[in-house]
Scaffold this motif. Structure first.
Motif, PDB file in Angstrom:
ATOM      1  N   GLN A 308      17.472  -6.379  -0.713  1.00 15.93           N
ATOM      2  CA  GLN A 308      17.158  -5.043  -0.963  1.00 15.93           C
ATOM      3  C   GLN A 308      16.490  -5.153  -2.488  1.00 15.93           C
ATOM      4  N   TYR A 309      15.375  -5.813  -2.323  1.00 12.55           N
ATOM      5  CA  TYR A 309      14.665  -5.992  -3.559  1.00 12.55           C
ATOM      6  C   TYR A 309      13.762  -4.702  -3.822  1.00 12.55           C
ATOM      7  N   PRO A 310      13.220  -4.193  -5.041  1.00 14.94           N
ATOM      8  CA  PRO A 310      12.394  -3.076  -5.387  1.00 14.94           C
ATOM      9  C   PRO A 310      11.113  -3.063  -4.342  1.00 14.94           C
ATOM     10  N   VAL A 311      10.770  -2.076  -3.803  1.00 18.10           N
ATOM     11  CA  VAL A 311       9.409  -2.118  -3.125  1.00 18.10           C
ATOM     12  C   VAL A 311       8.403  -1.318  -3.538  1.00 18.10           C
ATOM     13  N   PHE A 312       7.114  -1.643  -3.883  1.00 16.04           N
ATOM     14  CA  PHE A 312       6.032  -0.968  -4.523  1.00 16.04           C
ATOM     15  C   PHE A 312       4.994  -0.702  -3.329  1.00 16.04           C
ATOM     16  N   PRO A 313       3.929   0.097  -3.280  1.00 14.93           N
ATOM     17  CA  PRO A 313       3.072   0.075  -2.614  1.00 14.93           C
ATOM     18  C   PRO A 313       1.825  -0.586  -2.846  1.00 14.93           C
ATOM     19  N   TRP A 314       1.001  -1.061  -1.730  1.00 15.51           N
ATOM     20  CA  TRP A 314      -0.544  -1.344  -1.983  1.00 15.51           C
ATOM     21  C   TRP A 314      -1.036  -0.064  -2.425  1.00 15.51           C
ATOM     22  N   VAL A 315      -1.686  -0.136  -3.448  1.00 15.27           N
ATOM     23  CA  VAL A 315      -2.524   1.029  -3.651  1.00 15.27           C
ATOM     24  C   VAL A 315      -4.039   0.905  -3.690  1.00 15.27           C
ATOM     25  N   ILE A 316      -4.401  -0.441  -3.903  1.00 16.23           N
ATOM     26  CA  ILE A 316      -5.745  -1.117  -3.893  1.00 16.23           C
ATOM     27  C   ILE A 316      -6.258  -1.328  -2.515  1.00 16.23           C
ATOM     28  N   ALA A 317      -7.514  -0.849  -1.904  1.00 18.48           N
ATOM     29  CA  ALA A 317      -7.995  -1.321  -0.812  1.00 18.48           C
ATOM     30  C   ALA A 317      -9.006  -2.229  -0.975  1.00 18.48           C
ATOM     31  N   ASP A 318      -9.795  -2.481  -2.207  1.00 17.73           N
ATOM     32  CA  ASP A 318     -10.983  -2.905  -2.339  1.00 17.73           C
ATOM     33  C   ASP A 318     -10.372  -4.522  -2.919  1.00 17.73           C
ATOM     34  N   TYR A 319     -10.822  -5.602  -2.347  1.00 18.20           N
ATOM     35  CA  TYR A 319     -10.707  -6.660  -2.799  1.00 18.20           C
ATOM     36  C   TYR A 319     -11.644  -7.644  -2.696  1.00 18.20           C
ATOM     37  N   THR A 320     -12.943  -7.059  -2.828  1.00 21.77           N
ATOM     38  CA  THR A 320     -14.491  -7.994  -2.497  1.00 21.77           C
ATOM     39  C   THR A 320     -15.415  -7.397  -3.447  1.00 21.77           C
ATOM     40  N   SER A 321     -15.233  -6.254  -4.178  1.00 19.55           N
ATOM     41  CA  SER A 321     -16.285  -5.921  -5.002  1.00 19.55           C
ATOM     42  C   SER A 321     -16.041  -6.678  -6.459  1.00 19.55           C
ATOM     43  N   GLU A 322     -17.167  -6.560  -7.183  1.00 16.83           N
ATOM     44  CA  GLU A 322     -17.186  -7.307  -8.405  1.00 16.83           C
ATOM     45  C   GLU A 322     -16.444  -6.397  -9.582  1.00 16.83           C
ATOM     46  N   THR A 323     -16.550  -5.186  -9.302  1.00 18.86           N
ATOM     47  CA  THR A 323     -16.103  -4.155 -10.360  1.00 18.86           C
ATOM     48  C   THR A 323     -15.060  -3.030  -9.418  1.00 18.86           C
ATOM     49  N   LEU A 324     -13.799  -3.027 -10.166  1.00 20.83           N
ATOM     50  CA  LEU A 324     -13.163  -1.990  -9.531  1.00 20.83           C
ATOM     51  C   LEU A 324     -13.488  -0.718 -10.226  1.00 20.83           C
ATOM     52  N   ASP A 325     -13.755   0.216  -9.071  1.00 22.02           N
ATOM     53  CA  ASP A 325     -14.400   1.573  -9.311  1.00 22.02           C
ATOM     54  C   ASP A 325     -12.895   2.488  -8.963  1.00 22.02           C
ATOM     55  N   LEU A 326     -12.078   2.838 -10.035  1.00 21.71           N
ATOM     56  CA  LEU A 326     -10.982   3.796  -9.775  1.00 21.71           C
ATOM     57  C   LEU A 326     -11.507   5.328  -9.804  1.00 21.71           C
ATOM     58  N   GLU A 327     -12.621   5.685  -9.651  1.00 20.33           N
ATOM     59  CA  GLU A 327     -13.027   6.874  -9.676  1.00 20.33           C
ATOM     60  C   GLU A 327     -13.455   7.192  -8.144  1.00 20.33           C
ATOM     61  N   SER A 328     -13.747   6.111  -7.415  1.00 18.79           N
ATOM     62  CA  SER A 328     -13.934   6.276  -5.843  1.00 18.79           C
ATOM     63  C   SER A 328     -12.789   6.237  -4.831  1.00 18.79           C
ATOM     64  N   VAL A 329     -12.696   7.034  -4.138  1.00 21.58           N
ATOM     65  CA  VAL A 329     -11.727   7.248  -3.145  1.00 21.58           C
ATOM     66  C   VAL A 329     -11.491   6.220  -2.366  1.00 21.58           C
ATOM     67  N   GLN A 330     -12.679   5.578  -1.962  1.00 21.66           N
ATOM     68  CA  GLN A 330     -12.616   4.519  -0.887  1.00 21.66           C
ATOM     69  C   GLN A 330     -12.192   3.195  -1.599  1.00 21.66           C
ATOM     70  N   THR A 331     -11.819   3.079  -2.977  1.00 22.76           N
ATOM     71  CA  THR A 331     -11.064   1.905  -3.517  1.00 22.76           C
ATOM     72  C   THR A 331      -9.462   1.810  -3.198  1.00 22.76           C
ATOM     73  N   PHE A 332      -9.035   3.221  -2.711  1.00 17.51           N
ATOM     74  CA  PHE A 332      -7.538   3.242  -2.747  1.00 17.51           C
ATOM     75  C   PHE A 332      -7.082   3.141  -1.310  1.00 17.51           C
ATOM     76  N   ARG A 333      -6.061   2.405  -1.029  1.00 14.35           N
ATOM     77  CA  ARG A 333      -5.576   2.827   0.312  1.00 14.35           C
ATOM     78  C   ARG A 333      -4.883   4.251   0.562  1.00 14.35           C
ATOM     79  N   ASN A 334      -4.605   4.597   1.717  1.00 16.75           N
ATOM     80  CA  ASN A 334      -4.080   5.982   2.239  1.00 16.75           C
ATOM     81  C   ASN A 334      -2.860   5.804   2.000  1.00 16.75           C
ATOM     82  N   LEU A 335      -2.090   6.678   1.153  1.00 20.28           N
ATOM     83  CA  LEU A 335      -0.718   6.554   0.660  1.00 20.28           C
ATOM     84  C   LEU A 335      -0.018   7.429   1.756  1.00 20.28           C
TER      85      LEU A 335
END
Length: 872
Positions: A308-335
């Motif tokens: 019963q280890y603490p569980v946290f969500p995947w929140v980022i869906a982009d693991y290929t871009s050179e920079t991480l754009d936190l302003e773009s909806v496409q960067t994130f996983r559908n929660l």
């Protein structure tokens, strides 16, 4: 003295360590040579730990033993030696290097010459455990439990180890101290000042663990391996022991120990209720990371229990871009969707299988959090855990956690991989150390010849520290903050089980849900063992914390109506000084307000009085009626409206000292009034259960013609309030039944009816656009989120609440029946102060923003003016 290399992690998960013996090990029968060390007697194996670190530890499984007997030399057995003949054995920690165990598959004799112990006595215990190893797992566990219980009954708690020999033991329990994959058996003793844990064996660093009761800050009941037998205790920073996780023999024993600690005068716990933490998180006081850790803790998730280890969500869906754009909806996983439902093609195949199943159906054949999945992520940080869980082996190099991108893609596409993350992905304090091969362990080579080393990171991360920092930034980002409540609904909330889970494609095997299996009622040892093994390997759904939709976080741009520069400081409060006490009335003052330098008040004897603060004297006094006046509001610069128990509303001109108009407003007493300056509307509530809205107030003879709306209720109206939502006026009515009604003024429709309290509503205040604070006569303080019609927070305060007032931002004042005045900060959700303001019940509280004063009126016939000075 050499530190022991032996650890319980060298045993199988759950295996019991009994004791050890000083001895010399030989590969053949002769004395005077061989390796000196200690032989560990365990429930499933013998482990020999050589004194010299260059030599490996030798592990002999009882199930691999051919024979165990004392050694016969000539005609004499008096040699104090035991020979163990095995089909295979394993070597561990050679040169003290952490690596997969070496398994030697050949017949071998090991001879142990005991220095002090009797070989005959040791032999009896070993042969007993050897017989147990031939049994099926359930029978084996039962026999070992019997042996353990026999040892327990002979064990006497050693009082010499106690802090004070005069201490009296309140009670003793047989318990296990839990750490990942390890259970230390021992005795727990509770005294009035201290908790003691004395392990059966000497494997612990200390012969006794001592925890002062005064250091305890948080205590949680835990579900351990599907049974309600766990107790987890956290201590203050100054405590030498920061934490302990205990498992008891039964729920009854656990509850008794918990009650003793709860009732102890020496235990001063930090009581943080889930509603309080939820409201603080919603207000932005608590971060997303800390809130998720808190929810995990409340849902029986612990870092000490890999099942019963603490569980946290995947929140980022982009693991290929050179920079991480936190302003773009496409960067994130559908929660709003579980991991298994993110890929439509895979979900379609899973649903086909689901519909073909017989009940109980499940959509996912594996879980999002299980011991193997946790150690998949953390094997580089805790390699000894993986070796323990997988019988001395690491996973195949190609199946290890080699690349973040590959793992995420696998979670999207693989038909049996739906895992979420662990808190280490967002914990910036450890700098992402779990991603590095810090111990330089040889994990092997992948199919392409590359060595398994550090985890491959996405292009936008330059280091493990940078990766974790950016993930944490993403977790606290606006997108995640706006949608995190949807993921909470899936994991901890109302979409976790039942029809809502089916609709959300969130259905797991029925065994992993709390309450689906009661091990105490399963008497067949084979069935019980099978379930324990299944849950150990498969994983467990967290305890359900919410049965209604979780509230969303209020983002800064939405928070503005609630917050100002002052309230940005979470410690914002006022110091209060009474600058004037006004005693004009002969009976209880029911309502008072300030307008400019005048204080206007109405009384139980039907009089209205006006007091000038500059002249410090009464300038008007009028008897409006022969019945009590209940309330008063300013409807113009000089016109005050007063509600009366004779069903009338009186309009009085303060400047000219005359009644402008009076009209019959209700069929029973007028209980409350509210003035809307923007629309120039007067709202009145009465004991006839009706709320009416009046226009043309102040224009002589026009009030009755100006009736704009009326709303009927079952109970008496005790309080009215309003809000503007997207320029639509909504009217709130609190009733004697404890309900709050929300009406649309323009359409006259009932929008919502909320059962908030069990007694009459005594106050309603709007905190921000979507939240109201309500109080009741029995002392309940409640915050209700109108977007989900869910009570975010409920608190039984120290007084019976009779009046409430808000400063328009985040501060709240509550008046009590005993004359106490409480100040609350609703951002931090904490009581700031408690003032004995009056000698009797406080009937009304009025905040005057221009002068920063508070006006309180009481049954003690007085009115008090409080000067407020902001402090932080």
């Amino acid at each position: 003295m050499n530190k022991s290399r032996f650890s319980m992690l060298l045993l199988e998960p759950g295996e019991i360590y009994f004791e050890d013996y000083s001895c010399t090990m030989n590969m053949e029968i002769k004395t005077g040579c061989g390796q000196q060390g200690r032989l560990k007697l365990c429930s499933k194996s013998l482990v020999f730990e050589p004194r010299e670190w260059a030599h490996p530890l030798i592990k002999l499984h009882f199930k691999e033993c051919i024979d165990i007997d004392t050694v016969l030399i000539g005609s004499s057995k008096d040699t104090n030696m035991i020979k163990v003949k095995v089909k295979q054995y394993s070597e561990m920690l050679e040169e003290n290097i952490l690596a997969p165990y070496k398994f030697i598959y050949e017949n071998m004799d090991f001879v142990f010459l005991f220095d002090f112990a009797s070989a005959d006595e040791c032999l009896r215990q070993m042969q007993q455990l050897l017989r147990a190893s031939t049994l099926h797992a359930p029978e084996h566990n039962s026999m070992v439990a019997t042996i353990l219980h026999s040892r327990y009954t002979r064990m006497i708690f050693d009082t010499v180890m106690m802090e004070d020999f005069t201490e009296k033991i309140i009670c003793e329990f047989q318990t296990e101290k839990i750490s990942p994959l390890v259970r230390h058996q021992g005795k727990l003793a509770l005294t009035p000042t201290t908790l003691y844990f004395q392990p059966f064996s000497n494997v612990e660093n200390s012969p006794i663990l001592k925890m002062k009761l005064e250091h305890m800050k948080r205590i949680y009941k835990r579900r351990f391996l599907l049974r309600q037998v766990g107790l987890e205790i956290y201590c203050a920073e100054e405590s030498p022991i920061s934490h302990i996780y205990l498992s008891f023999q039964s729920e009854k024993d656990r509850n008794r120990a918990h009650q003793i600690l709860e009732d102890s005068p020496n235990v001063k716990l930090d009581r943080v209720h889930i509603e309080e933490m939820t409201l603080q998180w919603q207000n932005g006081v608590v971060s997303n990371f800390d809130y998720l850790m808190h929810l995990n803790c409340l849902a029986d998730r612990s870092n000490n229990d890999l099942t019963q280890y603490p569980v946290f969500p995947w929140v980022i869906a982009d693991y290929t871009s050179e920079t991480l754009d936190l302003e773009s909806v496409q960067t994130f996983r559908n929660l709003s969707k579980p991991m298994g439902a993110l890929n439509p093609d895979r979900l379609e195949k899973l649903l086909e299988r689901y519909h073909e199943m017989s009940d109980p159906k499940f959509l996912y054949g594996s879980h999002y959090s299980a011991p193997g999945l946790v150690l998949f992520y953390l094997v580089r940080k805790y390699p000894q855990y993986m070796l323990c869980l997988q019988n001395g082996r690491f996973d195949h190099p190609d199946r290890m956690f080699n690349s973040v991108k590959d793992v995420y893609n696998n979670c999207l596409k693989n038909m049996s991989d739906f895992k979420e993350l662990v808190p280490e992905f967002y914990d910036t304090s450890a700098n992402g150390d779990f991603l590095e091969n810090m111990y330089d362990i040889d994990f092997g080579e992948r199919h392409n010849g590359s060595k398994v080393d550090n985890v491959s990171l996405p292009p936008w991360a330059v280091s493990p520290k940078d990766f974790v920092n950016k993930l944490r930034e993403a977790l606290e980002s606006e997108y995640v903050s706006r949608n995190l409540h949807l993921w909470i609904d899936l994991i901890f909330g109302y979409k976790q089980r039942g029809e809502e889970a089916v609709r959300a494609f969130n259905v797991f095997h029925h065994v992993c849900y709390e309450g689906s299996v009661d091990l105490e009622c399963i008497y067949d040892m084979n069935d019980r063992h099978a379930l324990e093994v299944q849950i150990m390997e498969f994983g467990q759904v967290p305890k359900q914390l919410f049965t209604k939709p979780h509230v969303r976080k209020i983002l800064p741009k939405i928070l503005k109506p609630l917050s100002n520069k002052s309230c940005d400081n979470h410690d914002y409060e006022y110091s209060m000084e009474c600058v004037n006490t006004i005693r004009l009335h002969k009976e209880a003052v029911t309502s008072a307000l300030r307008t400019g330098e005048r204080v206007i008040s109405v009384c139980r004897d039907g009089t209205l009085k006006v007091y000038d603060l500059l002249q410090r004297k009464q300038i008007r006094s009028v008897i409006l009626c022969s019945t009590p006046l209940s309330s008063c509001v300013m409807v113009d610069e000089n016109i005050v409206a007063a509600g009366s128990w004779d069903n009338e509303i009186y309009l009085y001109d303060v400047e000219y000292g005359r009644v402008v108009e009076s009209f019959r407003a209700h069929d029973d007493s007028v209980s409350c009034l509210k003035w809307l300056q923007k629309d120039r509307l007067l709202i009145s509530g009465g004991w006839d259960g009706v709320v009416r809205v009046w226009g043309h107030v102040g224009t002589a003879g026009q009030a009755l013609r100006g009736l704009k709306a009326e709303f009927d209720h079952d109970g008496k109206i005790t309080i009215v309030a309003y809000r503007y939502r997207r320029n639509i006026l909504e009217i709130f009515a609190g009733t004697s039944d404890g309900e709050v009604f929300v009406w649309d003024y323009s359409t006259k429709d009932l929008i919502n009816k909320i059962k908030v309290h069990t007694s009459a509503v005594s106050g309603v205040c709007l905190l921000c656009e979507d939240r109201i604070v309500t109080t009741s006569e029995n002392g309940d303080l409640s915050v209700t989120d109108l977007s989900v019609l869910n009570s975010v927070y409920q608190k039984q305060v120290s007084v019976t609440i009779t009046s409430i007032c808000c400063d328009g931002t985040c501060l709240l004042w509550l008046g009590g029946s005993s004359g106490k005045l409480l100040q609350w900060n609703m951002i931090t959700v904490a009581q700031l102060s408690e003032e004995q303001a009056h000698d009797d019940l406080i009937q009304s509280i009025h905040f005057d923003c221009p002068s920063k004063t508070l006006i309180t009126a009481s049954n003690d016939k007085s009115i008090k003016v409080w000067q407020l000075t902001q402090r932080s």
